[in-house]
Design a protein around this motif. Structure first.
Motif, PDB file in Angstrom:
ATOM      1  N   GLU A  87      16.672  71.629 -75.489  1.00 29.42           N
ATOM      2  CA  GLU A  87      16.567  72.706 -76.458  1.00 29.42           C
ATOM      3  C   GLU A  87      17.923  73.221 -76.919  1.00 29.42           C
ATOM      4  O   GLU A  87      18.039  73.806 -77.996  1.00 29.42           O
ATOM      5  CB  GLU A  87      15.759  73.868 -75.869  1.00 29.42           C
ATOM      6  N   LYS A  88      18.966  72.994 -76.133  1.00 30.64           N
ATOM      7  CA  LYS A  88      20.302  73.453 -76.505  1.00 30.64           C
ATOM      8  C   LYS A  88      21.155  72.342 -77.100  1.00 30.64           C
ATOM      9  O   LYS A  88      22.301  72.583 -77.469  1.00 30.64           O
ATOM     10  CB  LYS A  88      21.019  74.045 -75.294  1.00 30.64           C
ATOM     11  N   GLU A 141      21.376  71.859 -67.628  1.00 29.03           N
ATOM     12  CA  GLU A 141      20.461  72.939 -67.263  1.00 29.03           C
ATOM     13  C   GLU A 141      20.677  73.387 -65.823  1.00 29.03           C
ATOM     14  O   GLU A 141      20.713  72.574 -64.918  1.00 29.03           O
ATOM     15  CB  GLU A 141      19.030  72.414 -67.450  1.00 29.03           C
ATOM     16  N   HIS A 183      20.013  67.891 -65.092  1.00 26.01           N
ATOM     17  CA  HIS A 183      19.176  67.652 -66.272  1.00 26.01           C
ATOM     18  C   HIS A 183      19.849  68.233 -67.501  1.00 26.01           C
ATOM     19  O   HIS A 183      20.403  69.337 -67.447  1.00 26.01           O
ATOM     20  CB  HIS A 183      17.808  68.311 -66.106  1.00 26.01           C
ATOM     21  N   CYS A 184      19.791  67.498 -68.609  1.00 23.65           N
ATOM     22  CA  CYS A 184      20.277  68.036 -69.878  1.00 23.65           C
ATOM     23  C   CYS A 184      19.187  68.909 -70.478  1.00 23.65           C
ATOM     24  O   CYS A 184      18.008  68.560 -70.449  1.00 23.65           O
ATOM     25  CB  CYS A 184      20.620  66.909 -70.847  1.00 23.65           C
ATOM     26  N   ASN A 185      19.594  70.031 -71.025  1.00 19.15           N
ATOM     27  CA  ASN A 185      18.677  70.954 -71.671  1.00 19.15           C
ATOM     28  C   ASN A 185      18.523  70.529 -73.131  1.00 19.15           C
ATOM     29  O   ASN A 185      19.392  70.809 -73.959  1.00 19.15           O
ATOM     30  CB  ASN A 185      19.215  72.387 -71.562  1.00 19.15           C
TER      31      ASN A 185
END
Length: 143
Positions: free
Chosen positions: A135-136, A8, A131-133
């Motif tokens: 939602e994706k 993100e 941060h890892c997203n």
């Protein structure tokens, strides 16, 4: 099993002191590292609309959007992440996208490998301010 992750706001999340250290660890010329860091630390911008112009202001977050050098610098910044491979789990990075490919004897083996790798990715992200997203994120089980 394949898992695709997205970092993100990745370019804006690059911590410049970490990038500086990583470039020096790669034995990149100190002159070149200082030149790049000077450019990144002295970013300025202004707004313009017709004849009106704002005052110049400094910006301090991450890498330039759209610069041809930014993907290279981002790859240097995330090099430890790209080195998280093990014999059963391969990790590939493409700018701010991460693809994890794990092979196991059973679905549970692959889930365990993905879980372990995800924890390592999470630990890296926590240390580097990324941060890892969620939602994706996508996953696919191939048998």
């Amino acid at each position: 099993m394949l898992v695709a992750l997205d970092l993100e706001d990745a370019y804006n999340s690059v911590r410049l002191p970490i990038l500086d250290d990583r470039m020096l660890q790669l034995v990149i010329s100190v002159f070149w590292v200082r030149w790049v860091m000077s450019a990144l630390n002295t970013k300025r911008c202004m707004m313009k609309h017709r004849t009106w112009r704002s005052d110049w202001t400094s910006t301090s977050t991450g890498l330039f959007q759209g610069s041809p050098l930014s993907p290279v610098l981002f790859n240097i910044h995330t090099l430890p992440l790209a080195r998280l491979n093990n014999p059963h789990c391969k990790l590939r990075t493409f700018a701010d996208d991460i693809l994890v490919n794990c092979r196991g004897k059973s679905a549970q083996d692959m889930i365990d490998l993905i879980s372990s790798t995800s924890r390592n990715i999470g630990a890296y992200c926590e240390c580097s301010g990324m941060h890892c997203n969620g939602e994706k994120a996508e996953s696919m089980l191939c048998t």
